[in-house]
Write an enzyme that holds these catalytic residues in place. Structure first.
Site, PDB file in Angstrom:
ATOM      1  N   TYR A 257      -0.048  -4.221   9.159  1.00 26.17           N
ATOM      2  CA  TYR A 257       0.894  -5.042   9.918  1.00 26.17           C
ATOM      3  C   TYR A 257       0.704  -4.842  11.425  1.00 26.17           C
ATOM      4  CZ  TYR A 257       3.679  -6.133   5.725  1.00 26.17           C
ATOM      5  OH  TYR A 257       4.108  -6.591   4.501  1.00 26.17           O
TER       6      TYR A 257
ATOM      7  N   LYS B 285      -4.476   5.489  -0.347  1.00 27.13           N
ATOM      8  CA  LYS B 285      -5.665   4.984  -1.047  1.00 27.13           C
ATOM      9  C   LYS B 285      -6.906   5.489  -0.314  1.00 27.13           C
ATOM     10  CE  LYS B 285      -7.551   2.199  -4.172  1.00 27.13           C
ATOM     11  NZ  LYS B 285      -7.435   2.314  -5.639  1.00 27.13           N
TER      12      LYS B 285
ATOM     13  N   ASP C  11      -2.190   2.677  -6.334  1.00 26.39           N
ATOM     14  CA  ASP C  11      -2.214   1.808  -7.529  1.00 26.39           C
ATOM     15  C   ASP C  11      -1.686   2.566  -8.747  1.00 26.39           C
ATOM     16  OD1 ASP C  11      -4.482   3.413  -7.251  1.00 26.39           O
ATOM     17  OD2 ASP C  11      -5.897   1.939  -8.026  1.00 26.39           O
TER      18      ASP C  11
ATOM     19  N   ASP D 246       5.693  -1.995   1.332  1.00 24.92           N
ATOM     20  CA  ASP D 246       6.229  -3.329   1.049  1.00 24.92           C
ATOM     21  C   ASP D 246       6.085  -3.637  -0.440  1.00 24.92           C
ATOM     22  OD1 ASP D 246       7.124  -5.996   1.518  1.00 24.92           O
ATOM     23  OD2 ASP D 246       5.039  -6.666   1.542  1.00 24.92           O
TER      24      ASP D 246
ATOM     25  N   ASP E 270       9.060  -3.573  -3.864  1.00 23.38           N
ATOM     26  CA  ASP E 270       9.308  -4.668  -4.817  1.00 23.38           C
ATOM     27  C   ASP E 270       9.038  -4.198  -6.248  1.00 23.38           C
ATOM     28  OD1 ASP E 270       9.783  -6.273  -2.577  1.00 23.38           O
ATOM     29  OD2 ASP E 270       8.720  -7.998  -3.402  1.00 23.38           O
TER      30      ASP E 270
HETATM   31  C1  IPM Z   1       9.980  -6.963   3.480  1.00 19.57           C
HETATM   32  C2  IPM Z   1       9.395  -8.346   3.627  1.00 19.57           C
HETATM   33  C3  IPM Z   1       8.702  -8.463   4.979  1.00 19.57           C
HETATM   34  C4  IPM Z   1       7.556  -7.473   5.008  1.00 19.57           C
HETATM   35  C5  IPM Z   1       8.200  -9.873   5.317  1.00 19.57           C
HETATM   36  C6  IPM Z   1       9.263 -10.925   5.149  1.00 19.57           C
HETATM   37  C7  IPM Z   1       7.633  -9.935   6.703  1.00 19.57           C
HETATM   38  O1  IPM Z   1       8.556  -8.634   2.572  1.00 19.57           O
HETATM   39  O2  IPM Z   1      10.727  -6.523   4.376  1.00 19.57           O
HETATM   40  O3  IPM Z   1       9.737  -6.323   2.458  1.00 19.57           O
HETATM   41  O4  IPM Z   1       6.464  -7.784   4.558  1.00 19.57           O
HETATM   42  O5  IPM Z   1       7.770  -6.374   5.501  1.00 19.57           O
HETATM   43 MG    MG Z   2       8.641  -7.199   0.999  1.00 17.57          MG
END
Ligand code: IPM
Ligand code: MG
Length: 331
Positions: free
Chosen positions: A123, A170, A201, A225, A229
């Protein structure tokens, strides 16, 4: 002097979930001054700017920021508002608690913390976009790794000093990750904390299979990130996950989920992630008991079977938020 809290509802479901979180903050922070900062795609369409220099100045003037979600179109000319704010306010630590509020199909309760480096890695924003070749520079610095490792180590000491700090990396492929791993180890050693370095992974699978083996996990920006999720699976989905973006001088609290345009406008989004983000803000202000009360209230509403559609129920965002608020007011 009273606290100044900036609120940015954002796009999509942001304006639906944020008022439920703000209500909770207003309940506890009775003297605080709440002010709105409009940010995001809708603003960009109206004004040509999703987040102006003036907006950044306003955000910097706040003691804390509550943020909904913004839509980020995959357009090379559109700069992600979220990344702009994280960079300009130097919010280098993204703390993402993974905590179950109810026993889900996945079994017994889970309680861990992902510490995501928030300003470097993939990023970095250093990119060259071409017709036949595009590159993104993945940046890992010693100083950046050190400060996030320090944050992670202080969390290990607070939560469970006997538990090793797990480093998600990684390094077999990305040599830049060896600097990250080694710096984390060095810092942890100075705190007397054990570490365990695991390839990201393999970690993504193991954390789902053996969540109890984990407490604090530190990782680089994009891995964090993705991992957060993935861990949403353990808690009932992204509607449940909150986060704090912390720097040395600014703080920013937001749900992990995005603007969810597919369900926006229906009033059915789960406000738990936003409300828990508000609870994280209370905790940041030293109101640990109040934050705990918020968590307990959410839990009691969920246990009573009152659920939003993502959890299998039919409650609306506002109905769910009101139940949480009522439960809180009775405590
Ligand atoms: C998060 C989101 C953000 C990220 C996006 C919307 C820029 O996915 O905060 O997890 O990738 O950090
Ligand atoms: Mg995210």
């Amino acid at each position: 002097m009273s606290l100044r809290i900036a609120v940015s509802k954002g796009d999509g479901i942001g304006p639906e979930v944020i008022p439920e979180a703000q209500k909770i903050l207003e309940h506890f922070l009775t003297d605080a001054d709440f002010f709105e900062v409009e940010l995001g795609l809708a603003k960009w369409e109206k004004t040509g700017s999703a987040c102006s220099a003036e907006d950044i100045r306003e955000l910097k003037g706040a003691d804390a920021i509550l943020f909904g979600a913004v839509t980020t179109p995959p357009d090379p000319n559109y700069r992600s508002v979220l990344l702009q704010i994280r960079h300009e306010l130097d919010l280098y630590a993204n703390l993402r608690p993974i905590q179950t509020l109810f026993s889900s199909d996945q079994g017994s309760p889970v309680d861990m913390m992902i510490v995501r480096e928030n300003t470097e890695g993939l990023y970095s924003g250093i990119e060259e976009i071409g017709e036949g070749r595009s590159t993104t520079l993945r940046v890992v610095t010693k100083a950046g790794s050190r400060r996030i490792a320090e944050k992670a180590c202080s969390l290990v000491l607070e939560r469970n000093p006997d538990h090793p700090l797990v480093i998600g990396y990684k390094g077999n492929v990305l040599k830049s990750d060896l600097l990250f791993r080694d710096t984390c180890k060095e810092v942890a050693e100075s705190y007397g904390i054990q570490t365990k370095a695991v390839f990201i992974d393999a970690l993504c699978l193991d954390v789902l299979q053996h969540p109890k083996n984990y407490d604090v996990i530190i990782t680089t920006n994009m891995f964090g990130d993705i991992l957060s999720d993935v861990c949403g699976y353990l808690t009932g989905g992204l509607g449940m996950l909150s986060s704090a973006n912390i720097g040395d001088t600014h703080t920013f609290f937001e749900p992990v989920h995005g603007s969810a345009p597919d369900i926006a406008g229906k009033g059915t989004a789960n406000p738990v992630a936003a409300i828990r983000s508000a609870a994280m803000m209370l905790e940041y202000f030293g109101m640990k008991d109040e934050a705990h009360l918020v968590e307990e209230s959410i839990q009691s509403v969920i246990r009573s079977g009152f659920l939003t559609p993502d959890l299998g129920g039919s409650a609306s965002t506002a109905e769910f938020g009101s139940r949480v608020y009522e439960s809180l007011s009775k405590k």
